[in-house]
Enzyme design. Structure first.
Site, PDB file in Angstrom:
ATOM      1  N   ARG A 134     -81.709 -27.439 -63.603  1.00  0.00           N
ATOM      2  CA  ARG A 134     -81.882 -25.978 -63.507  1.00  0.00           C
ATOM      3  C   ARG A 134     -82.234 -25.490 -64.900  1.00  0.00           C
ATOM      4  O   ARG A 134     -81.471 -25.681 -65.848  1.00  0.00           O
ATOM      5  CB  ARG A 134     -80.591 -25.318 -63.020  1.00  0.00           C
ATOM      6  CG  ARG A 134     -80.590 -23.817 -63.237  1.00  0.00           C
ATOM      7  CD  ARG A 134     -79.462 -23.121 -62.527  1.00  0.00           C
ATOM      8  NE  ARG A 134     -79.681 -23.106 -61.091  1.00  0.00           N
ATOM      9  CZ  ARG A 134     -79.016 -22.324 -60.248  1.00  0.00           C
ATOM     10  NH1 ARG A 134     -78.085 -21.493 -60.704  1.00  0.00           N
ATOM     11  NH2 ARG A 134     -79.267 -22.344 -58.965  1.00  0.00           N
ATOM     12  N   HIS A 184     -87.276 -21.943 -56.440  1.00  0.00           N
ATOM     13  CA  HIS A 184     -85.928 -22.402 -56.061  1.00  0.00           C
ATOM     14  C   HIS A 184     -86.023 -23.123 -54.708  1.00  0.00           C
ATOM     15  O   HIS A 184     -85.513 -22.660 -53.696  1.00  0.00           O
ATOM     16  CB  HIS A 184     -84.973 -21.209 -55.989  1.00  0.00           C
ATOM     17  CG  HIS A 184     -83.521 -21.579 -56.032  1.00  0.00           C
ATOM     18  ND1 HIS A 184     -83.080 -22.880 -56.170  1.00  0.00           N
ATOM     19  CD2 HIS A 184     -82.395 -20.813 -55.953  1.00  0.00           C
ATOM     20  CE1 HIS A 184     -81.760 -22.893 -56.185  1.00  0.00           C
ATOM     21  NE2 HIS A 184     -81.315 -21.662 -56.046  1.00  0.00           N
ATOM     22  N   ARG A 242     -76.281 -25.200 -48.116  1.00  0.00           N
ATOM     23  CA  ARG A 242     -76.751 -25.819 -49.362  1.00  0.00           C
ATOM     24  C   ARG A 242     -76.270 -27.269 -49.412  1.00  0.00           C
ATOM     25  O   ARG A 242     -77.005 -28.155 -49.822  1.00  0.00           O
ATOM     26  CB  ARG A 242     -76.208 -25.069 -50.595  1.00  0.00           C
ATOM     27  CG  ARG A 242     -76.802 -23.705 -50.854  1.00  0.00           C
ATOM     28  CD  ARG A 242     -78.283 -23.732 -51.165  1.00  0.00           C
ATOM     29  NE  ARG A 242     -78.653 -24.554 -52.301  1.00  0.00           N
ATOM     30  CZ  ARG A 242     -78.678 -24.150 -53.563  1.00  0.00           C
ATOM     31  NH1 ARG A 242     -78.375 -22.904 -53.864  1.00  0.00           N
ATOM     32  NH2 ARG A 242     -79.060 -24.968 -54.541  1.00  0.00           N
ATOM     33  N   GLN A 249     -82.823 -24.062 -52.475  1.00  0.00           N
ATOM     34  CA  GLN A 249     -82.206 -22.935 -51.773  1.00  0.00           C
ATOM     35  C   GLN A 249     -82.896 -22.655 -50.441  1.00  0.00           C
ATOM     36  O   GLN A 249     -82.252 -22.453 -49.419  1.00  0.00           O
ATOM     37  CB  GLN A 249     -82.271 -21.682 -52.671  1.00  0.00           C
ATOM     38  CG  GLN A 249     -81.746 -20.426 -52.002  1.00  0.00           C
ATOM     39  CD  GLN A 249     -80.253 -20.440 -51.771  1.00  0.00           C
ATOM     40  OE1 GLN A 249     -79.492 -20.735 -52.674  1.00  0.00           O
ATOM     41  NE2 GLN A 249     -79.809 -20.125 -50.558  1.00  0.00           N
ATOM     42  N   CYS A 287     -79.445 -15.434 -51.137  1.00  0.00           N
ATOM     43  CA  CYS A 287     -79.149 -16.734 -51.749  1.00  0.00           C
ATOM     44  C   CYS A 287     -77.809 -16.732 -52.484  1.00  0.00           C
ATOM     45  O   CYS A 287     -77.206 -17.786 -52.670  1.00  0.00           O
ATOM     46  CB  CYS A 287     -80.281 -17.135 -52.692  1.00  0.00           C
ATOM     47  SG  CYS A 287     -80.625 -15.910 -53.966  1.00  0.00           S
ATOM     48  N   ASP A 303     -82.542 -10.561 -52.816  1.00  0.00           N
ATOM     49  CA  ASP A 303     -82.000 -11.288 -53.961  1.00  0.00           C
ATOM     50  C   ASP A 303     -81.765 -10.260 -55.070  1.00  0.00           C
ATOM     51  O   ASP A 303     -82.246  -9.116 -54.982  1.00  0.00           O
ATOM     52  CB  ASP A 303     -83.011 -12.374 -54.408  1.00  0.00           C
ATOM     53  CG  ASP A 303     -82.508 -13.238 -55.567  1.00  0.00           C
ATOM     54  OD1 ASP A 303     -81.283 -13.269 -55.804  1.00  0.00           O
ATOM     55  OD2 ASP A 303     -83.355 -13.868 -56.242  1.00  0.00           O
TER      56      ASP A 303
HETATM   57  N1  NVA Z   1     -83.348 -14.974 -58.595  1.00  0.00           N
HETATM   58  C1  NVA Z   1     -82.029 -15.458 -58.932  1.00  0.00           C
HETATM   59  C2  NVA Z   1     -81.617 -16.538 -57.999  1.00  0.00           C
HETATM   60  C3  NVA Z   1     -80.224 -17.079 -58.239  1.00  0.00           C
HETATM   61  C4  NVA Z   1     -79.844 -18.168 -57.292  1.00  0.00           C
HETATM   62  C5  NVA Z   1     -82.023 -15.940 -60.368  1.00  0.00           C
HETATM   63  O1  NVA Z   1     -82.963 -16.646 -60.766  1.00  0.00           O
HETATM   64  O2  NVA Z   1     -81.098 -15.608 -61.106  1.00  0.00           O
HETATM   65  N1   CP Z   2     -77.956 -19.616 -54.803  1.00  0.00           N
HETATM   66  C1   CP Z   2     -77.713 -20.361 -55.888  1.00  0.00           C
HETATM   67  O1   CP Z   2     -78.541 -21.146 -56.362  1.00  0.00           O
HETATM   68  O2   CP Z   2     -76.469 -20.175 -56.400  1.00  0.00           O
HETATM   69  P1   CP Z   2     -75.995 -20.665 -57.832  1.00  0.00           P
HETATM   70  O3   CP Z   2     -76.814 -19.910 -58.844  1.00  0.00           O
HETATM   71  O4   CP Z   2     -74.533 -20.290 -57.895  1.00  0.00           O
HETATM   72  O5   CP Z   2     -76.215 -22.139 -57.954  1.00  0.00           O
END
Ligand code: NVA
Ligand code: CP
Length: 312
Positions: free
Chosen positions: A102, A129, A291, A132, A263, A224
């Protein structure tokens, strides 16, 4: 042969995406059949950004498949800083059978994949992502017993979630409408490419700024956060710019049969009202659970002997 990676889902055919979703459902139904799928294998998990679901589902998932997952704090490994991304890829390939990462720039996962002898799994970048949305579409499939022909309406920021939702919709024949404020549109190249892919599967991928009436034919309403990780300094401006784009009871009442997905993490009172996320139409807890199953399907597909090692 080079290993198979999961970077955006664009690299998987519609048939392969259906295969991943089918496997996730099978694993959920009979987890004990997969207890040894990753026996003796290790997954490195690098996190440059915070996580709950992604870390926990991959860590628990790897354990339940008989393997071992290593959590690597991004600030320790300092990918691309302490040593080059390609050197890290080559070194990791000598220790582990897969890498989940990540991070911020999507180019980092691409560079890792180009130089890795083991599968690279994108656990979220600024632009995608994919893990997800596999869990999301598993949840939709469970609810409706099908995907093709359903209408998903995403209300909010044209961000990494939007891109991955457009891509998986195009792969599965789901119609996807993105409803966002001016200035917060999804990336036009990804939109065009999803539209082109959608022509093959009968999926309509579209974008509008108009919230009113946008959810009328929706089977799934998705939102989101307005400010993603890395955009914290823009939060105040975004909260103002996104006024009118909240998924609330009024919007959901236009599609009483639709389910609501997010998500997570969610900000009640911003992109979604508490009444919706904690209400009858919400499926967010099943979605979060999925997930685990969807990530196990990814691991089984990419790591369990099917992915060939390259010379690295
Ligand atoms: N759009 C959000 C998704 C988190 C799972 C982010 O990138 O923070
Ligand atoms: N939805 C998701 O990816 O959650 P986290 O950021 O907690 O991993």
């Amino acid at each position: 042969m080079n290993p198979r990676h999961l970077l955006t889902l664009e690299e998987f055919s519609p048939k392969e995406v259906s295969g991943l979703l089918g496997l996730a459902a099978k694993i959920k139904k009979s987890p004990s059949n997969y207890q040894k799928a990753l026996a003796g294998q290790c997954l490195a998990m690098i996190f440059d950004k915070s996580s709950a679901r992604t870390r926990i589902s991959f860590e628990v998932g790897t354990y339940q498949l008989g393997g071992h997952a290593l959590f690597i704090n991004g600030s320790e490994i300092q990918i691309g800083k302490r040593e080059s991304v390609s050197d890290t890829a080559k070194v990791l390939s000598r220790y582990v059978q897969g890498v989940m990462i990540r991070t911020y720039a999507h180019s980092i996962v691409e560079e890792l994949a180009e130089n890795s002898g083991v599968p690279i799994i994108n656990g979220l970048t600024d632009s995608h992502h994919p893990c997800q949305v596999l869990a999301d579409f598993q949840t939709v499939q469970e609810e409706f017993g099908k995907l093709k022909g359903l209408q998903l309406v995403y209300v909010g920021d044209g961000n990494n979630m939007t891109h991955s939702l457009m891509i998986i919709s195009a792969k599965t024949g789901v119609h996807c409408r993105v409803v966002c404020p001016p200035g917060y549109e999804p990336d036009s190249t990804i939109l065009k490419s999803a539209q082109k892919e959608g022509e093959k599967t009968g999926s309509r991928i579209e974008m509008t700024h108009q919230v009113e009436g946008s959810t009328k034919a929706a089977d799934v309403v998705y939102t989101d956060v307005w400010a993603s990780m890395g955009q914290e300094s823009e939060k105040e401006k975004r909260v103002k710019d996104f006024q009118g784009y909240q998924v609330n009871e009024k919007l959901m009442s236009e599609s009483p049969k639709a389910i609501f997905l997010h998500c997570l993490p969610a900000h009640r009172g911003e992109e979604v009202s508490a009444g919706v996320i904690d209400g009858k139409q919400s499926r967010v807890w099943d979605q979060a659970e999925n997930r685990l199953h969807a990530q196990k399907a990814v691991l089984v597909t990419l790591l369990s002997g099917k992915a060939k090692r390259s010379k690295n």
